[in-house]
Scaffold this active site. Structure first.
Site, PDB file in Angstrom:
ATOM      1  N   ARG A  77       0.559  -8.153  18.921  1.00  0.00           N
ATOM      2  CA  ARG A  77       1.967  -8.026  18.530  1.00  0.00           C
ATOM      3  C   ARG A  77       2.734  -7.240  19.588  1.00  0.00           C
ATOM      4  O   ARG A  77       2.303  -6.169  20.006  1.00  0.00           O
ATOM      5  CB  ARG A  77       2.095  -7.335  17.175  1.00  0.00           C
ATOM      6  CG  ARG A  77       1.419  -8.137  16.065  1.00  0.00           C
ATOM      7  CD  ARG A  77       1.641  -7.553  14.703  1.00  0.00           C
ATOM      8  NE  ARG A  77       0.847  -8.263  13.711  1.00  0.00           N
ATOM      9  CZ  ARG A  77       0.807  -7.951  12.416  1.00  0.00           C
ATOM     10  NH1 ARG A  77       1.518  -6.928  11.969  1.00  0.00           N
ATOM     11  NH2 ARG A  77       0.061  -8.650  11.576  1.00  0.00           N
ATOM     12  N   ARG A  92       0.324   1.986  15.575  1.00  0.00           N
ATOM     13  CA  ARG A  92       1.058   0.785  15.996  1.00  0.00           C
ATOM     14  C   ARG A  92       0.654   0.451  17.421  1.00  0.00           C
ATOM     15  O   ARG A  92       1.029   1.146  18.361  1.00  0.00           O
ATOM     16  CB  ARG A  92       2.563   1.041  15.894  1.00  0.00           C
ATOM     17  CG  ARG A  92       3.405  -0.230  15.969  1.00  0.00           C
ATOM     18  CD  ARG A  92       4.877   0.095  15.804  1.00  0.00           C
ATOM     19  NE  ARG A  92       5.185   0.585  14.481  1.00  0.00           N
ATOM     20  CZ  ARG A  92       5.393  -0.175  13.407  1.00  0.00           C
ATOM     21  NH1 ARG A  92       5.311  -1.496  13.526  1.00  0.00           N
ATOM     22  NH2 ARG A  92       5.683   0.350  12.245  1.00  0.00           N
ATOM     23  N   GLU A 164       1.291   2.410   5.249  1.00  0.00           N
ATOM     24  CA  GLU A 164       0.785   1.081   4.909  1.00  0.00           C
ATOM     25  C   GLU A 164      -0.518   0.796   5.641  1.00  0.00           C
ATOM     26  O   GLU A 164      -0.631   0.992   6.845  1.00  0.00           O
ATOM     27  CB  GLU A 164       1.815   0.018   5.283  1.00  0.00           C
ATOM     28  CG  GLU A 164       1.354  -1.401   4.988  1.00  0.00           C
ATOM     29  CD  GLU A 164       2.196  -2.446   5.692  1.00  0.00           C
ATOM     30  OE1 GLU A 164       1.630  -3.497   6.049  1.00  0.00           O
ATOM     31  OE2 GLU A 164       3.404  -2.207   5.902  1.00  0.00           O
ATOM     32  N   SER A 167      -1.093  -5.220   3.332  1.00  0.00           N
ATOM     33  CA  SER A 167       0.038  -5.860   2.660  1.00  0.00           C
ATOM     34  C   SER A 167      -0.442  -7.200   2.133  1.00  0.00           C
ATOM     35  O   SER A 167      -0.985  -8.008   2.900  1.00  0.00           O
ATOM     36  CB  SER A 167       1.194  -6.049   3.644  1.00  0.00           C
ATOM     37  OG  SER A 167       2.348  -6.521   2.983  1.00  0.00           O
ATOM     38  N   ARG A 227      -5.941   1.462  11.537  1.00  0.00           N
ATOM     39  CA  ARG A 227      -5.327   2.370  10.568  1.00  0.00           C
ATOM     40  C   ARG A 227      -6.358   2.905   9.575  1.00  0.00           C
ATOM     41  O   ARG A 227      -6.252   4.039   9.106  1.00  0.00           O
ATOM     42  CB  ARG A 227      -4.189   1.667   9.835  1.00  0.00           C
ATOM     43  CG  ARG A 227      -3.013   1.345  10.742  1.00  0.00           C
ATOM     44  CD  ARG A 227      -1.800   0.868   9.981  1.00  0.00           C
ATOM     45  NE  ARG A 227      -0.685   0.624  10.899  1.00  0.00           N
ATOM     46  CZ  ARG A 227       0.559   0.430  10.509  1.00  0.00           C
ATOM     47  NH1 ARG A 227       0.864   0.441   9.210  1.00  0.00           N
ATOM     48  NH2 ARG A 227       1.523   0.214  11.391  1.00  0.00           N
TER      49      ARG A 227
END
Length: 263
Positions: A77, A92, A164, A167, A227
């Site tokens: 990403r 991130r 988070e 999801s 994460r």
């Protein structure tokens, strides 16, 4: 479990709705270098894209549903517009590993299957004994393609906040409509005592095949590896700086119970 491709075409990303809206967040392979089936090629942002597109342009049988898939892949990403502390460390990153879960269901079962998929991710956090909360997103926070979404957020002591870590979304027939993913409902058996009306000449009519119906698709992380590592390190760190290995991970660590801080 599937080992999917890491390079996908523009039409595959349009099918799962990452394109055209999120093109700036993707890593694109320049056409001068390579294309994918004659189309623009991209590195996958999530295994949801190749997993769901395995059945693009297909008509499945209702008896075969639900279909459940999972894959561990690197994800790529660009994270356009990111700034601040999250651009450093493991929260991130441009490349990270993630286990992705995908279900293809009928409209009648999609809500139940969505809850089952979310529970799979929750059980991973519970096995690791990481404090977390489950958030049902309001319509303003739900993703572009989703009709219902749960976020699982792990507690990070360093920042004293939940972040988070998974999801889980039910996209209804949104993705299926874009990629022409359908199923044919089973022929309903005539009720006892009922018979099909005979044709002229005494022959019984064959029951008509039901028309194909759009599937529902569900996807979720179970879990984002980077994460999850952050959550383990922070929640299991001792005042001395050591890290206690969670019970469930010890068999994979050769029985090691504690990671000692280097002096």
């Amino acid at each position: 479990e599937v080992s999917p491709p890491l390079v996908v075409s523009r039409s595959a990303l349009e099918g799962t709705s990452q394109l055209p809206k999120f093109e700036e967040d993707l890593f694109k392979i320049v056409p001068e270098s390579h294309t994918c089936n004659g189309e623009d090629a991209f590195l996958i942002p999530t295994a949801e894209v190749p997993l769901t597109n395995m059945h693009a342009d297909q008509i499945l049988e209702e008896a075969d549903l639900p279909l459940s898939y999972c894959a561990l892949t690197p994800c790529f990403r660009a994270e356009a517009g990111s700034y601040g502390r999250d651009t450093r460390g493991l929260i991130r990153t441009h490349q990270f590993y993630k286990v992705e879960m995908v279900k293809i269901t009928t409209p009648e079962t999609s809500d139940d299957e969505h809850h089952k998929l979310t529970r799979h991710a929750e059980e991973c956090l519970e096995e690791l004994e990481i404090p977390y909360r489950k958030m049902r997103l309001c319509s303003g926070d739900v993703g572009f393609s989703a009709q219902h979404c749960y976020d699982l957020e792990a507690w990070l002591p360093s920042t004293k906040e939940y972040r988070e870590i998974s999801s889980c979304s039910n996209t209804g027939d949104f993705q299926a409509r874009r990629m022409a993913l359908r199923y044919r409902p089973e022929v309903k058996q005539a009720a006892e005592g009922e018979t099909a009306a005979p044709k002229k000449g005494g022959k019984k009519k064959k029951p008509k095949k039901p028309k194909p119906v759009l599937c529902h698709t569900i996807n979720g992380s179970g879990l984002a590896v980077g994460r999850t590592l952050v959550a383990v390190l922070e929640n299991y760190q001792t005042p001395e700086g050591d890290v206690v290995v969670p019970d469930v991970l010890r068999p994979y660590m050769g029985g090691v119970e504690r990671l000692k801080k280097k002096q």
